[in-house]
Design a protein around this motif. Structure first.
Motif, PDB file in Angstrom:
ATOM      1  N   ALA A  83      -6.486   1.050   3.481  1.00  0.00           N
ATOM      2  CA  ALA A  83      -6.217   2.436   3.863  1.00  0.00           C
ATOM      3  C   ALA A  83      -7.549   3.119   4.171  1.00  0.00           C
ATOM      4  CB  ALA A  83      -5.481   3.160   2.747  1.00  0.00           C
ATOM      5  N   ARG A 102       0.631   0.468  11.135  1.00  0.00           N
ATOM      6  CA  ARG A 102       1.704  -0.517  10.983  1.00  0.00           C
ATOM      7  C   ARG A 102       2.102  -1.186  12.299  1.00  0.00           C
ATOM      8  NH1 ARG A 102       1.599  -2.629   6.034  1.00  0.00           N
ATOM      9  NH2 ARG A 102       0.947  -0.964   4.627  1.00  0.00           N
ATOM     10  N   PHE A 148       2.400  -7.319 -10.495  1.00  0.00           N
ATOM     11  CA  PHE A 148       3.659  -6.653 -10.156  1.00  0.00           C
ATOM     12  C   PHE A 148       4.785  -7.014 -11.121  1.00  0.00           C
ATOM     13  CE2 PHE A 148       6.674  -4.893  -7.110  1.00  0.00           C
ATOM     14  CZ  PHE A 148       5.891  -3.961  -6.463  1.00  0.00           C
ATOM     15  N   ALA A 175       0.843  -1.196   0.000  1.00  0.00           N
ATOM     16  CA  ALA A 175       0.000   0.000   0.000  1.00  0.00           C
ATOM     17  C   ALA A 175       0.880   1.249   0.000  1.00  0.00           C
ATOM     18  CB  ALA A 175      -0.900  -0.002   1.221  1.00  0.00           C
ATOM     19  N   HIS A 176       0.484   2.261  -0.776  1.00  0.00           N
ATOM     20  CA  HIS A 176       1.318   3.443  -0.909  1.00  0.00           C
ATOM     21  C   HIS A 176       0.440   4.669  -1.132  1.00  0.00           C
ATOM     22  CE1 HIS A 176       4.898   5.665  -1.593  1.00  0.00           C
ATOM     23  NE2 HIS A 176       4.669   5.884  -2.876  1.00  0.00           N
ATOM     24  N   ASP A 177       0.551   5.651  -0.255  1.00  0.00           N
ATOM     25  CA  ASP A 177      -0.257   6.878  -0.372  1.00  0.00           C
ATOM     26  C   ASP A 177      -1.738   6.577  -0.556  1.00  0.00           C
ATOM     27  OD1 ASP A 177       1.743   8.662  -0.061  1.00  0.00           O
ATOM     28  OD2 ASP A 177       2.126   8.980  -2.198  1.00  0.00           O
ATOM     29  N   GLY A 178      -2.217   5.564   0.137  1.00  0.00           N
ATOM     30  CA  GLY A 178      -3.631   5.222   0.034  1.00  0.00           C
ATOM     31  C   GLY A 178      -4.002   4.493  -1.243  1.00  0.00           C
ATOM     32  N   GLU A 186      -0.913  -1.511  -4.584  1.00  0.00           N
ATOM     33  CA  GLU A 186       0.325  -1.756  -5.347  1.00  0.00           C
ATOM     34  C   GLU A 186       0.032  -2.135  -6.791  1.00  0.00           C
ATOM     35  OE1 GLU A 186       2.385  -4.976  -3.331  1.00  0.00           O
ATOM     36  OE2 GLU A 186       1.611  -6.445  -4.734  1.00  0.00           O
ATOM     37  N   ASP A 220       2.362   2.868   4.285  1.00  0.00           N
ATOM     38  CA  ASP A 220       1.067   3.527   4.525  1.00  0.00           C
ATOM     39  C   ASP A 220      -0.003   2.475   4.803  1.00  0.00           C
ATOM     40  OD1 ASP A 220       2.094   6.066   3.884  1.00  0.00           O
ATOM     41  OD2 ASP A 220       1.973   5.547   1.759  1.00  0.00           O
ATOM     42  N   PRO A 221      -1.016   2.742   5.586  1.00  0.00           N
ATOM     43  CA  PRO A 221      -1.147   3.893   6.493  1.00  0.00           C
ATOM     44  C   PRO A 221      -0.292   3.644   7.736  1.00  0.00           C
ATOM     45  CG  PRO A 221      -3.101   2.489   6.614  1.00  0.00           C
ATOM     46  CD  PRO A 221      -2.177   1.848   5.649  1.00  0.00           C
TER      47      PRO A 221
END
Lengths: 222, 313
Positions: A180, B178, B114, A164-167, A170, B173-174
């Motif tokens: 998020a 974590r 990915f 997860a990245h900035d809400g 991936e 994030d968030p």
């Protein structure tokens, strides 16, 4: 509702081409809402096919009909006479409607004109988003009303993965990270602590993994 | 002892442990593993064998772990949730333990889309599994080991000695979640934790303080992740594209100004190890050479981590 989108025109043309008489059958419920298979879309597709076959000099006669809900056998009857006189049916319903049509007319070839996409909602003008995976055992009470099965790319039950990245997910910047959003909503509600509890692994036997599902309403059954 | 693994023995003795990562080849070439084990021998206590990382097909983690064992190095077999359901996972675990593998790291795994993010094609059209998440995966392995029960409830005959690991992305994030997620992994039964690569030591120290406030470092051994940087470009790429990896601007500047970026990368990794080692609650480091295994001897040496201690055997 069930969201669908029309198949590419060339694919539809190739399917209809071998026949002399084809009826395009629309469905007035979910797929009409998402501008894929309602009366208007039937008219547009019919016009496109007539133009295409005219240009190719292929004599395919296109007729049109529209059914309130193709997934309901009794509603198909409203057009049954017309359909029975055709050589093939191009159904603009979701996969359920297509199959219902094929069951009603076992001797007629029935082709899907749409790709059934997901169960979702109209989230913005001309935009639909997946909201439910129909897994048969709802956990929305535990996740602030945001479905981690349908909306997390990995269907995770216990929080966001390391991707997860900035809400965002991936998988793509276009996909919001469901976890998020869950964390944000529960933080606002002051209930983030409820996520400390481990949500146990899902038993997927109530989902598609358990095989085709059936529902019998105990009280209403005859 | 839960597993008797070298990693577990050294941690229980209070040693500062070192693990290093090793990616299996995209081929059936056992020699490729042997080559890497030659570089890595003696530089760390145990060696993580990745499981089709970035969803690109590689030699299976189980097979590569066995080759690693045969070369005399202790593997940490990684296992992702992407490719296996609970039946396959437990089956692979029984096989792995039977073949002498004692450490397993539980991971969600990169999504199959990915693979196409890099230079490779991968299999973005594959059907994924995600029957379990990594937390329930940890829980399942603990149940196999401690309750001698399969996840479904059937009994398991005999012992399943395993040292169970989980990953932590402390700066992902968030970020407010974590530490909670780490706590869940430890509650599920993780014996050790390996973190995503850390470059921002200050921010990591702050998060570790929160983890200590929750009493987490006492319950599981936390090994801090170190990704050996090779160039300023790599640092920039990781900062922008690798989730949870935060690289401070001054580090990127330092790298771009370096005459010999590779040597600078080794120096940076060594400094990170020294600084992170001072953080209370850190029990070791997990070094990821990312296809630069030959850098490991210099790093372990310069960070003062050699010779590695002997385990009881």
């Amino acid at each position: 509702m069930i969201v669908a989108q029309r198949k590419p025109l060339d694919e539809i043309i190739a399917k209809a081409e071998p026949f002399k008489k084809v009826v395009i059958a629309g469905c007035e419920t979910c797929v009409a809402e998402c501008h894929a298979g309602g009366k208007k879309e039937v008219e547009i597709l019919a016009a496109q096919l007539r133009i295409a076959f005219n240009r190719k000099m292929v004599p395919v006669e296109i007729s049109e009909c529209s059914i309130e809900r193709q997934c309901e056998p009794e509603m198909i009857e409203s057009c049954a006479e017309q359909i029975a006189a055709e050589e093939a049916v191009l159904s603009l319903a979701c996969g359920v409607g297509v199959q219902q049509m094929a069951e009603r007319f076992p001797n007629l070839p029935v082709f899907p004109g749409l790709n059934t996409t997901f169960m979702g909602t109209h989230s913005a003008p001309a935009k639909w988003e997946e909201r439910c995976a129909g897994c048969g055992n709802c956990v929305l009470d535990l996740t602030a009303g945001i479905c981690p099965i349908a909306r997390c790319s990995k269907s995770l039950l216990n929080g966001p993965c390391g991707g997860a990245h900035d809400g965002k997910c991936e998988v793509s910047e276009e996909i919001p990270c469901a976890w998020a959003e869950i964390v944000e909503r529960l933080t606002k509600q002051g209930k983030l602590g409820q996520l400390r509890q481990i949500i146990p692994a899902k038993e997927w036997d109530t989902a598609r993994d358990g095989g085709p599902r059936k529902l019998i309403h105990g009280e209403a059954a005859p | 002892m839960k597993s008797g693994s070298r990693l577990e023995q050294l941690l229980s003795r209070g040693e500062f442990v070192v693990t290093a990562e090793m990616g299996p080849p995209m081929s059936a070439d056992a020699g490729a593993i042997m080559k890497k084990t030659d570089f890595l021998r003696g530089t760390a206590d145990a060696f993580n064998i990745t499981d089709n990382q970035t969803a690109v097909v590689r030699m299976s983690s189980l097979a590569a772990s066995v080759l690693c064992l045969q070369a005399g190095l202790e593997p940490v077999m990684q296992m992702v949730c992407r490719d296996r359901n609970r039946i396959a996972m437990q089956s692979d675990i029984l096989g792995a333990v039977a073949l002498g593998i004692r450490n397993c790291l539980c991971l969600s795994g990169d999504h199959q889309s990915f693979g196409r993010a890099g230079k490779l094609l991968g299999h973005p059209g594959a059907k994924n599994v995600y029957d379990l998440d990594s937390i329930n995966q940890v829980r399942m392995l603990r149940q196999l080991r401690d309750e001698h029960k399969f996840m479904g409830g059937d009994p398991v005959k005999g012992e399943v000695p395993l040292f169970i690991g989980a990953a932590w992305t402390p700066l992902g994030d968030p970020v407010e979640f974590r530490v909670i997620r780490l706590g869940k992994k430890i509650a599920a039964g993780a014996d050790f934790i390996q973190t995503q690569g850390i470059y921002d030591v200050e921010r990591f120290a702050e998060i570790m303080q929160k983890a200590r406030a929750e009493g987490l470092p006492e319950k599981a051994a936390i090994l801090a992740g170190i990704i050996i940087p090779r160039s300023a470009g790599m640092l920039k790429y990781m900062n922008n594209h690798v989730p949870g990896v935060v690289v401070p601007e001054k580090l990127i500047r330092r790298m771009s100004e370096a005459k010999d970026q590779k040597a600078e990368g080794i120096a940076i990794a060594v400094e990170l190890i020294r600084d992170i080692r001072k953080i209370e609650g850190i029990r070791g480091v997990h070094v990821q050479p990312v296809e630069w295994e030959s850098a490991m001897p210099a790093i372990s040496e310069q960070a003062g981590l050699l010779p590695r201690p002997e385990a009881a055997g």
